[in-house]
Design an enzyme around this catalytic site. Structure first.
Site, mmCIF file in Angstrom:
data_model
loop_
_atom_site.group_PDB
_atom_site.id
_atom_site.type_symbol
_atom_site.label_atom_id
_atom_site.label_comp_id
_atom_site.label_asym_id
_atom_site.label_seq_id
_atom_site.Cartn_x
_atom_site.Cartn_y
_atom_site.Cartn_z
ATOM 1 N N LYS A 285 -5.393 -9.477 -15.051
ATOM 2 C CA LYS A 285 -4.391 -10.219 -14.090
ATOM 3 C C LYS A 285 -4.624 -11.408 -14.170
ATOM 4 O O LYS A 285 -5.869 -11.940 -13.861
ATOM 5 C CB LYS A 285 -4.884 -9.470 -12.591
ATOM 6 C CG LYS A 285 -3.751 -9.746 -11.683
ATOM 7 C CD LYS A 285 -3.948 -9.091 -10.287
ATOM 8 C CE LYS A 285 -2.860 -9.434 -9.243
ATOM 9 N NZ LYS A 285 -2.903 -8.750 -7.963
ATOM 10 N N GLU A 370 -2.467 3.737 2.754
ATOM 11 C CA GLU A 370 -2.295 3.396 4.347
ATOM 12 C C GLU A 370 -2.235 4.688 5.044
ATOM 13 O O GLU A 370 -2.907 4.896 6.197
ATOM 14 C CB GLU A 370 -0.876 3.076 4.701
ATOM 15 C CG GLU A 370 -0.850 1.628 3.918
ATOM 16 C CD GLU A 370 -0.357 1.534 2.527
ATOM 17 O OE1 GLU A 370 0.057 0.418 1.991
ATOM 18 O OE2 GLU A 370 -0.169 2.485 2.069
ATOM 19 N N ARG A 398 4.364 3.788 6.046
ATOM 20 C CA ARG A 398 3.936 4.651 5.153
ATOM 21 C C ARG A 398 2.826 5.787 5.587
ATOM 22 O O ARG A 398 2.582 6.962 5.055
ATOM 23 C CB ARG A 398 3.395 4.244 3.710
ATOM 24 C CG ARG A 398 4.129 3.110 3.090
ATOM 25 C CD ARG A 398 3.358 2.571 1.840
ATOM 26 N NE ARG A 398 4.310 2.887 0.767
ATOM 27 C CZ ARG A 398 4.058 3.110 -0.396
ATOM 28 N NH1 ARG A 398 2.626 2.589 -0.773
ATOM 29 N NH2 ARG A 398 4.626 3.300 -1.436
#
Length: 635
Positions: A285, A370, A398
């Site tokens: 990344k 979540e 969510r």
């Protein structure tokens, strides 16, 4: 001419030589760094998938073959290769390119997504639709940036593997979401890659296989076939592939996600197979970002930053609500050792990283999960721990079932701190925090609050920690906190269930929530010069509301405007309309919030103006209400 300027569609990519593709990767990386330094954006994820994106478009016949990206911020290189290079400077701006993938933007954007782990489920749906229509094309889901810490990804894997459909999953394994990945699956994916014994044995088997191939010294006795079978058995025993094989996928990898040649060869071979396949690709990344390797910090950057340092060129001195919350949380943690902090892969995004540094044993990053975060917090609350769950408003959606089933029904004292509540600016439609007021007001036993400033936010946080009779929510915006905020030790708890009358008038009462208090006061000043006397009430508790103060307002006003930075449908205004109609049907009540439509990306200030939630818009709504009242009286 740079190669990138010759790319107008993926067919142009497929016409390039391998050496040209490698040059193209460098040009894409430079282009992304240059543009995002001016527009802002999710730079880290895009830089990590440059070669992967090139290889996918080179190996598959897009747009006939369909690529489904997980979390659209991996999609910046994809935008460059699909005819949008000339508009990249409009990224995340009003009427410009979306910061995520968007079906209305390009035929190459098969499925839009701003939240994690949707790609496998969506791709399986695309593949099932293809089969029902008796069509013939390939479907590829590209998951990554922490998606395998999210339960939805496993639901998709489980169903896809069982289905035996022709679908390919590419696992972009960069060991990161926004922060470093957490959980057992992350350890599972990385353990074997770092196992020196496995790598040595695999190398030795490769050498033996070479001597057993055609012309090899062991070829006449069939040892080559045996060695290859042994290699496959060893891979199944020692590599992450065994998990995916058991789920019904043929596993390939891991391969270097920055080796274009290896990826094209792998994707080309995998493309022509059938059934569920998974290609495990390892990437870095933020690869090539000049500011260095602070992968979490450089996940996303605001506009106008210096790419060599990652710092803003014109930094604001204002402190954000997020930072005020993080500092206050640390101070609160020193007062009360029962306080713990929970976040879902967003320690820096919620400033709970400050708490993590101060009290590591009392901090829990559960990954992009979540729903788990909420139920985990509920479990903690049964043990008299005071869990503070810091999650963006858009992501807490969510976990709605957990809020109702696991927290509210049991009246457990879980504290929800909803960052990025309201209009969020350039992140656009997928990240709007416009629905938490409506969805939390509907749940019994939940206290719903919205502070007018940073000081009141910390006062409400203190109130929440002392509240033992059920869940407590505090919402605050993606914005600078007005005024200087003292340490939380100097801030008293806000009296439970109370409002605050900030200005007295006799014509129209403004019931303002949270971020709308300040523009309501500014609107009242403007209207005062026009002869309208305005009452402004800080309705910091949306539920329970202040019955005493509301009764006093209704006794002195026939017109009430309720102002909130949230959806006007089923919001606080709708709630107050019902309450007031029951108490005094003669009072005219108007709800003023975000209209019932999707709000596109723009600056937050622009979004507030367009939706009428700045001082000018509020004043205009009060004038209209007053004119309607005057016309009704005259009639």
């Amino acid at each position: 001419m740079p190669i990138l300027e010759r790319i107008h569609s993926p067919s142009d990519v497929r016409s390039l030589t391998r050496d040209e593709l490698k040059v193209l990767a460098d040009e894409i990386r430079s282009r992304l760094i240059d543009v995002c330094s001016r527009t802002g954006g999710h730079i880290g994820a895009g830089l990590g998938v440059v070669e992967l994106t090139i290889a996918l478009h080179a190996a598959f016949e897009t747009p006939r073959d369909q690529l489904v990206w997980d979390v659209g911020h991996q999609g910046y290189p994809h935008k460059l290769l699909t005819g949008r290079n000339d508009r990249l400077e409009t990224l995340r701006q009003e009427n410009g390119l979306s910061g995520f993938l968007k079906r209305s933007e390009s035929e190459y954007d098969v499925f839009g997504a701003g939240h994690a782990a949707t790609a496998i489920s969506a791709a399986l749906g695309v593949a099932a639709g293809r089969d029902l229509r008796h069509e013939n094309f390939k479907v590829v889901a590209i998951v990554g940036d922490g998606a395998l810490t999210c339960g939805l990804a496993y639901e998709g894997l489980n169903n896809a593997g069982h289905s035996d459909r022709d679908v390919i999953v590419v696992l972009n394994d960069n060991e990161m979401s926004i922060a470093p990945n957490v959980g057992a699956i992350s350890k599972y994916l990385t353990s074997v890659q770092r196992n020196s014994l496995y790598n040595r044995v695999r190398s030795a088997i490769g050498d033996l296989a070479d001597t057993s191939g055609p012309g090899g010294i062991f070829s006449s006795i069939g040892l080559g076939t045996w060695v290859r079978r042994w290699e496959e058995s060893l891979k199944a025993l020692l590599t992450p592939g065994v998990l995916f094989e058991e789920l019904g996928f043929r596993y390939f990898g891991p391969i270097d996600g920055h080796d274009i040649d290896a990826m094209i060869e792998t994707f080309t071979a995998v493309r022509d197979l059938g059934g569920p396949r998974l290609v495990h690709v390892r990437t870095q990344k933020g690869k090539g970002f000049p500011a260095g390797e602070s992968l979490e910090k450089w996940h996303a950057l605001p506009p106008d930053h210096d790419p060599s340092t990652g710092k803003l060129r014109h930094a604001s001195a204002a402190t954000t609500y997020q930072k005020v919350f993080g500092k206050g949380l640390v101070e609160l943690g020193s007062e009360n050792d029962r306080v713990v902090a929970i976040t879902a892969a967003m320690p820096s995004g919620t400033s709970t990283d400050l708490f993590a540094n101060a009290y590591p044993s009392r901090f829990f990053d559960v990954g992009i999960a979540e729903g788990h975060a909420v139920t985990f917090a509920a479990g903690l609350a049964t043990q008299r721990i005071r869990p503070i769950v810091a999650i963006y408003s858009t992501f807490l959606q969510r976990a709605y079932d957990g809020i109702i089933h696991d927290v509210a029904i049991q009246s457990l004292p879980v504290i929800f701190c909803l960052d990025r509540a309201g209009l969020v600016g350039e992140d656009g439609e997928t990240h709007m925090g416009l629905y938490d007021i409506a969805y939390l007001l509907a749940v019994p036993n939940v206290t719903v609050t919205a502070p007018k400033d940073g000081r009141e936010m910390l006062g409400l946080l203190r109130t929440a920690v002392g509240h033992e009779k059920g869940p407590f929510s505090i919402r605050y915006p993606r914005d600078a906190a007005p005024d200087t905020v003292p340490p939380i030790s100097e801030i008293e708890a806000v009296p439970y269930g109370t409002w605050e009358v900030l200005r007295h008038g006799a014509d129209v009462a403004l019931l303002a929530t949270g971020t709308m208090v300040r523009p309501a006061l500014e609107a009242a000043d403007v209207l005062s010069a026009e002869g309208l006397r305005i009452t402004v009430v800080n309705c910091r508790f949306l539920k329970p509301y202040d019955e005493v103060t509301l009764a006093a307002v209704l006794a002195n006003h026939s017109r009430v405007l309720v102002v909130e930075e949230g959806t006007v449908v089923n919001g606080f205004g709708a709630y107050m309309s019902t309450v007031i109609a029951r108490q005094d049907p003669s009072v005219r009540v108007v709800a003023h919030g975000v209209p019932d439509r999707i709000i596109p990306a723009a600056s937050r200030a622009r979004q507030l103006a367009v939706t009428g939630l700045d001082a000018s818009g509020i004043a205009a709504r009060v004038r209209a209400l007053s004119e309607q009242e005057s016309e009704a009286v005259a009639g």
